[in-house]
Scaffold this motif. Structure first.
Motif, PDB file in Angstrom:
ATOM      1  N   TRP A 273       0.775  -0.973  -0.058  1.00 26.44           N
ATOM      2  CA  TRP A 273      -0.047  -0.314   0.184  1.00 26.44           C
ATOM      3  C   TRP A 273       0.494   1.284   0.119  1.00 26.44           C
ATOM      4  N   ASN A 274       1.773   0.973   0.134  1.00 27.44           N
ATOM      5  CA  ASN A 274       2.719   2.588   0.535  1.00 27.44           C
ATOM      6  C   ASN A 274       3.896   2.623  -0.177  1.00 27.44           C
ATOM      7  N   TRP A 275       3.866   1.804  -2.025  1.00 28.20           N
ATOM      8  CA  TRP A 275       4.822   1.605  -2.966  1.00 28.20           C
ATOM      9  C   TRP A 275       5.017   3.332  -3.356  1.00 28.20           C
ATOM     10  N   ARG A 276       3.812   4.518  -3.165  1.00 26.04           N
ATOM     11  CA  ARG A 276       4.885   5.376  -3.899  1.00 26.04           C
ATOM     12  C   ARG A 276       5.145   5.961  -2.707  1.00 26.04           C
ATOM     13  N   ARG A 277       5.730   6.246  -1.633  1.00 22.94           N
ATOM     14  CA  ARG A 277       5.582   6.447  -0.048  1.00 22.94           C
ATOM     15  C   ARG A 277       7.086   6.532  -0.143  1.00 22.94           C
ATOM     16  N   SER A 278       8.130   6.160  -0.747  1.00 23.46           N
ATOM     17  CA  SER A 278       9.186   5.828  -0.339  1.00 23.46           C
ATOM     18  C   SER A 278      10.788   6.823  -0.503  1.00 23.46           C
ATOM     19  N   ASP A 279      11.176   7.188   0.101  1.00 21.27           N
ATOM     20  CA  ASP A 279      12.071   7.933   0.242  1.00 21.27           C
ATOM     21  C   ASP A 279      13.486   7.831  -0.631  1.00 21.27           C
ATOM     22  N   ARG A 280      13.653   8.725  -1.309  1.00 25.89           N
ATOM     23  CA  ARG A 280      14.642   8.729  -2.300  1.00 25.89           C
ATOM     24  C   ARG A 280      16.394   8.492  -1.831  1.00 25.89           C
ATOM     25  N   LYS A 281      16.343   9.198  -0.889  1.00 21.78           N
ATOM     26  CA  LYS A 281      17.684   8.100   0.265  1.00 21.78           C
ATOM     27  C   LYS A 281      17.993   7.247   0.799  1.00 21.78           C
ATOM     28  N   VAL A 282      16.774   6.837   0.896  1.00 21.25           N
ATOM     29  CA  VAL A 282      16.504   5.204   1.446  1.00 21.25           C
ATOM     30  C   VAL A 282      16.584   3.993   0.761  1.00 21.25           C
ATOM     31  N   VAL A 283      16.021   4.919  -0.689  1.00 19.17           N
ATOM     32  CA  VAL A 283      16.271   4.210  -1.301  1.00 19.17           C
ATOM     33  C   VAL A 283      17.448   3.524  -1.685  1.00 19.17           C
ATOM     34  N   PHE A 286      19.568   1.275   0.162  1.00 16.81           N
ATOM     35  CA  PHE A 286      19.212  -0.559   0.250  1.00 16.81           C
ATOM     36  C   PHE A 286      20.024  -1.019  -1.791  1.00 16.81           C
ATOM     37  N   THR A 287      19.844   0.185  -2.327  1.00 15.30           N
ATOM     38  CA  THR A 287      20.184  -0.262  -3.722  1.00 15.30           C
ATOM     39  C   THR A 287      21.559  -0.259  -3.538  1.00 15.30           C
ATOM     40  N   GLU A 288      22.611   0.278  -2.791  1.00 21.53           N
ATOM     41  CA  GLU A 288      23.977   0.607  -2.871  1.00 21.53           C
ATOM     42  C   GLU A 288      24.276  -0.698  -1.691  1.00 21.53           C
ATOM     43  N   ASN A 289      23.567  -0.840  -1.097  1.00 18.53           N
ATOM     44  CA  ASN A 289      23.597  -2.227  -0.118  1.00 18.53           C
ATOM     45  C   ASN A 289      22.873  -3.217  -0.163  1.00 18.53           C
ATOM     46  N   PRO A 290      22.662  -3.897  -1.299  1.00 14.30           N
ATOM     47  CA  PRO A 290      22.011  -5.004  -1.650  1.00 14.30           C
ATOM     48  C   PRO A 290      22.143  -6.124  -0.784  1.00 14.30           C
ATOM     49  N   GLU A 291      23.635  -6.372  -0.287  1.00 14.60           N
ATOM     50  CA  GLU A 291      24.173  -7.643   0.713  1.00 14.60           C
ATOM     51  C   GLU A 291      23.603  -7.204   2.317  1.00 14.60           C
ATOM     52  N   LYS A 292      23.007  -6.630   1.987  1.00 12.49           N
ATOM     53  CA  LYS A 292      22.818  -5.790   3.335  1.00 12.49           C
ATOM     54  C   LYS A 292      21.472  -6.239   3.937  1.00 12.49           C
ATOM     55  N   SER A 294      17.432  -5.618   2.265  1.00 13.77           N
ATOM     56  CA  SER A 294      16.158  -5.835   0.958  1.00 13.77           C
ATOM     57  C   SER A 294      14.872  -6.118   1.538  1.00 13.77           C
ATOM     58  N   LEU A 295      14.037  -6.423   0.215  1.00 12.52           N
ATOM     59  CA  LEU A 295      12.499  -5.857   0.745  1.00 12.52           C
ATOM     60  C   LEU A 295      11.854  -7.294   0.191  1.00 12.52           C
ATOM     61  N   HIS A 329       6.232   0.146  -7.577  1.00 10.35           N
ATOM     62  CA  HIS A 329       7.854   0.817  -6.767  1.00 10.35           C
ATOM     63  C   HIS A 329       8.661   0.715  -7.567  1.00 10.35           C
ATOM     64  N   GLU A 330       9.188  -0.929  -7.821  1.00  9.53           N
ATOM     65  CA  GLU A 330      10.749  -1.092  -8.086  1.00  9.53           C
ATOM     66  C   GLU A 330      10.805  -0.270  -9.487  1.00  9.53           C
ATOM     67  N   SER A 331       9.728  -0.188 -10.885  1.00  7.90           N
ATOM     68  CA  SER A 331       9.655   0.714 -11.739  1.00  7.90           C
ATOM     69  C   SER A 331      10.598   2.330 -11.122  1.00  7.90           C
ATOM     70  N   LYS A 332       9.209   2.374 -10.005  1.00  8.36           N
ATOM     71  CA  LYS A 332       9.692   4.211  -9.687  1.00  8.36           C
ATOM     72  C   LYS A 332      11.092   4.037  -9.313  1.00  8.36           C
ATOM     73  N   THR A 333      11.412   3.040  -8.271  1.00  9.97           N
ATOM     74  CA  THR A 333      12.392   3.858  -7.222  1.00  9.97           C
ATOM     75  C   THR A 333      13.928   2.793  -8.045  1.00  9.97           C
ATOM     76  N   GLY A 334      13.470   1.798  -8.632  1.00  7.90           N
ATOM     77  CA  GLY A 334      14.513   0.519  -9.235  1.00  7.90           C
ATOM     78  C   GLY A 334      14.999  -0.373  -8.099  1.00  7.90           C
ATOM     79  N   LEU A 335      14.885   0.374  -6.985  1.00 11.02           N
ATOM     80  CA  LEU A 335      14.984  -0.604  -6.386  1.00 11.02           C
ATOM     81  C   LEU A 335      14.148  -2.164  -6.326  1.00 11.02           C
ATOM     82  N   ARG A 336      15.246  -3.414  -6.044  1.00  8.92           N
ATOM     83  CA  ARG A 336      14.870  -4.541  -6.727  1.00  8.92           C
ATOM     84  C   ARG A 336      14.093  -4.951  -5.111  1.00  8.92           C
ATOM     85  N   HIS A 337      12.920  -6.241  -5.604  1.00 13.66           N
ATOM     86  CA  HIS A 337      12.571  -6.812  -4.155  1.00 13.66           C
ATOM     87  C   HIS A 337      12.178  -8.317  -4.557  1.00 13.66           C
TER      88      HIS A 337
END
Length: 588
Positions: A273-283, A286-292, A294-295, A329-337
Motif C-alpha cells: 500500500w505504501n509503494w508511492r511513499r519511499s524516500d529516495r535517499k533511503v532507496v 538499499f540499492t547500494e547495499n543489497p547484501e545488507k 532487501s525487501l 515501486h521497483e519501476s519508480k525507485t529502481g529498488l528490487r524486491h
C-alpha cells in the motif's frame, strides 16, 4: 560405505510405527529391525558394503544384548569390529536403565536420581562440538508445559560424559563399552513426529529430552547418509516500516552501521500500500547495499486477516495487486524486491497459498503455519521440522521466529537444516538496538557459521541434499527457485526433486535461461543437471496462472478504513510509542 541403522528388539515385533524409526526415515536414514539373536549371529558377509553398525534400542534391550554378548569372547570381538555406536533411551523400565548404567560403567554405585519436581534450565555440552553441532554450549530454558517426569543420571562417575544436563544431573550422557560410544537418554519416550501440531511452531523447549538427544545422535552417526543442508543461511526480518530515514525506533543509516559491525543482514517486510511513499535517499541506501538490505512483500493493504479469507477471487486479486504495487515501486525507485510473501499478523487461509503459487511468488515466510478455519490440512511436527512446510498445495512456508523463542530454538532449527530467520518489529529496538545486537551476537556465537544473506537468497539456497553414490547427489528443492552448487573438486550429477501435488500446474522448469525436461512420480517432480567443480546454476519453476479474471473490487468504505488504518499505525509507531518510551526513561 553405506551407514545403516539397526533397530534392535528383543522379539519379532513390528517397528514400522516406532517413533525412532519415524525420525530415522525423516532424515533419510535406511534402517532395518533386528532381534538380539539375529544381531549376535549376524553374518559379516552381509555387512561388507556397509560401514560399522549403528544400533538404536531401549535400555532394556541393550542390557539383554550386553548380557548375552559377554558370554562369548567371539561376540565381544564382533562388537569391537562391527559396532560404530549405540543410542538407547530409557523406555518404560527405569530399573533396567540403572542396571545397564552400572554394567557398562563397571560401577555398582552408578545411579539415577529423581528430578525433584523438575527443572527449567538445561545446558548442552560445549566439549562435544562435532556431536552437538549448533546446539553445542547452548542453554535451554524449559517451557512451563514441558513434561517433568523422568530421572537424571548422576554424572559424578568419571566414565560418564554429560551431554544435556542441569545442576542436578544429566538427561543425556555418553559412556563407552568395548571401544564403542553408547549414548543414553534417561527420558522414556522419543518425540512422535507424526503428532499433529496443535498451535504455532515447534518449540524445542517443550521437547528437550524427547527430541534433542535422538536428533543430535542421528545427525552425528549418519553424517554421510542423512539429509544435510549445504549451508546455514540467516536473515533478520523487520515487519511494516516505510522506507523513510527513520521509522519508529529504527534509523536505516544507524541500522546499516550495526549490520556491518555485528555481521547480519536485514529484510524489510514492506507493505505494498505504501509503494508511492519511499524516500529516495533511503532507496539509494538499499540499492547500494543489497547484501545488507532487501525487501519482501508484507500483505497488500495490511488489513486484518486480508489473506485469511476463503474467497478465492478476493485472494487472487489481493495477490495480484500486491505484486503489481511492488512492481510499480521497483519501476519508480529502481529498488528490487523479493517475490516472497509475509502475511500480516501471520494469518492465512489454505486458498491463499494457492493464489500466491499461481501468481509467481517464490515462497511464503511466516510465523504461523496453521491456516484459518475451516482447515482441511493437518500439519504434523515432521512438517515443521522440514526445511519449509510443504503441506499446503506443495508451496513452501519458511518459518521464522521471534527472539523471545530463545537462541535454543534457532540452534535446533539449524541442526535440522532449516534457515535461521529472525523477525522483529521496530519497537524491539527501543533501547538503541541493545537487545537486538545482543541476540544477533549470540546467534553468531553458535558453533555453526551463519551466512547472512538477503531473504531472497536465503530462500533460493535453502534445500537439503545427500550423496546417492559416488558422483551423484540428490537434492530436495522447496522454493520456486533454487541455486545448486557443486562444492566438490569433481564433476557431479545432481538429481533435483521437488514435491508437487499437481504436476499439471507446472508451466515450465528452467535452468538459468534454458528450459529443461522433467518427470513426475510419487508426488515429486524430478530433473537432472551436471555441474563442474565450483559451478552453480539456478533452477526455477513457473506455474500456470489460474483461469478466470480474478477481479474483486473493494468498496469505498474499505478504502477509507485502510487509509485511516495505515496512517494511524504510523502515528502510533512514529510518535506515540517513542514518546511513551521517552517518558518512561524520564520517570526512571
Amino acid at each position: 560405505m553405506k551407514e545403516e541403522a539397526i533397530l534392535l528388539t528383543d522379539s519379532d515385533v513390528s517397528v514400522e510405527n516406532d517413533d525412532v524409526a519415524k525420525v530415522l526415515s525423516f532424515f533419510g536414514v535406511p534402517w532395518r529391525a533386528m532381534t538380539i539373536a539375529e544381531f549376535l549371529s549376524y553374518d559379516g558377509a552381509d555387512h561388507q558394503n556397509s560401514s560399522k553398525l549403528r544400533l538404536l534400542c531401549t535400555a532394556e534391550v541393550l542390557l539383554k544384548l550386553i548380557e548375552d554378548l559377554e558370554q562369548s569372547s567371539e561376540s565381544i570381538r564382533f562388537w569391537r569390529d562391527s559396532v560404530h555406536s549405540v543410542f538407547a533411551h530409557a523406555g518404560k523400565d527405569f530399573g533396567e536403565l540403572q542396571k545397564l548404567l552400572r554394567r557398562i560403567t563397571n560401577d555398582n554405585q552408578a545411579s539415577l536420581r529423581e528430578m525433584n519436581g523438575g527443572t527449567s534450565e538445561w545446558a548442552v555440552s560445549d566439549n562435544l562440538t562435532q556431536f552437538c553441532g549448533a546446539m553445542s554450549g547452548v542453554g535451554i530454558h524449559a517451557a512451563a508445559t514441558a513434561p517433568e517426569d523422568g530421572l537424571l543420571f548422576d554424572t559424578s562417575n568419571g566414565n560418564i560424559t554429560a551431554i544435556i544436563s542441569t545442576d542436578h544431573g544429566a538427561t543425556f550422557v555418553k559412556v563407552e563399552r568395548y571401544t564403542a560410544p553408547i549414548f543414553l537418554s534417561a527420558f522414556p519416550k522419543i518425540v512422535d513426529i507424526d503428532a499433529e501440531l496443535a498451535a504455532g511452531n515447534f518449540d524445542v523447549r517443550n521437547h528437550i529430552r524427547s527430541a534433542v538427544p535422538i536428533v543430535l545422535y542421528i545427525k552425528w552417526a549418519f553424517a554421510e547418509t542423512c539429509w544435510q543442508a549445504p549451508e546455514a543461511n540467516a536473515c533478520l526480518v523487520i515487519d511494516d516500516p516505510l522506507l523513510k530515514p527513520s521509522y519508529g525506533f529504527i534509523n536505516f543509516h544507524e541500522l546499516l552501521d550495526m549490520m556491518e559491525r555485528h555481521r547480519f543482514s536485514t529484510n524489510i517486510a514492506f507493505i505494498p500500500w505504501n509503494w508511492r511513499r519511499s524516500d529516495r535517499k533511503v532507496v539509494r541506501l538499499f540499492t547500494e547495499n543489497p547484501e545488507k538490505y532487501s525487501l519482501s512483500i508484507h500483505g497488500c493493504d495490511h488489513t486484518g486477516a486480508e489473506f485469511g479469507s476463503h474467497d478465492r477471487n478476493r485472494l487472487r486479486s489481493k495477490a495480484r495487486q500486491a505484486a503489481d504495487r511492488m512492481s510499480g515501486h521497483e519501476s519508480k525507485t529502481g529498488l528490487r524486491h523479493e517475490r516472497i510473501m509475509v502475511f500480516p499478523q501471520g494469518v492465512f487461509s489454505e486458498p491463499a497459498i494457492g493464489a500466491l503459487k499461481h501468481s509467481s511468488f517464490t515462497a511464503v515466510v511466516n510465523t504461523e503455519v496453521l491456516a484459518t478455519a475451516p482447515q482441511a490440512t493437518t500439519v504434523k511436527i515432521s512438517d515443521v521440522w522440514d526445511i519449509a512446510v510443504m503441506s499446503y498445495d506443495s508451496f513452501p512456508i519458511f518459518t521464522r521466529r521471534y527472539p523471545s523463542q530463545g537462541v535454543e530454538n534457532f540452534a535446533f532449527d539449524i541442526v535440522l537444516g532449516k534457515p535461521c530467520i529472525v523477525v522483529i518489529h521496530h519497537d524491539f529496538c527501543c533501547d538503541r538496538y541493545a537487545r537486538l545486537l545482543e541476540f544477533i551476537d549470540r546467534l553468531n556465537a553458535l558453533k555453526c557459521p551463519l551466512s547472512w544473506r538477503s531473504l531472497g537468497e536465503v530462500v533460493k539456497r535453502s534445500c537439503r541434499q545427500r550423496e546417492l553414490s559416488t558422483g551423484v547427489m540428490e537434492v530436495e528443492m522447496y522454493g520456486t527457485e533454487l541455486q545448486v552448487k557443486n562444492c566438490s573438486d569433481k564433476r557431479k550429477r545432481f538429481v533435483v526433486k521437488r514435491r508437487e501435488s499437481d504436476p499439471r500446474a507446472i508451466k515450465e522448469i528452467r535452468v538459468e535461461s534454458d528450459q529443461i525436461a522433467w518427470n513426475f512420480s510419487e508426488d515429486h517432480v524430478a530433473l537432472e543437471i551436471e555441474l563442474n567443480p565450483g559451478e552453480s546454476r539456478t533452477i526455477s519453476i513457473k506455474f500456470h496462472e489460474l483461469s478466470g479474471n480474478g477481479q474483486y473490487r473493494e468498496n469505498a468504505g474499505y478504502k477509507v478504513k485502510t487509509w485511516f488504518r495505515r496512517y494511524l499505525s504510523e502515528a502510533r509507531d512514529n510518535y506515540f510509542m517513542p514518546t511513551k518510551a521517552r517518558l518512561a526513561d524520564f520517570v526512571k
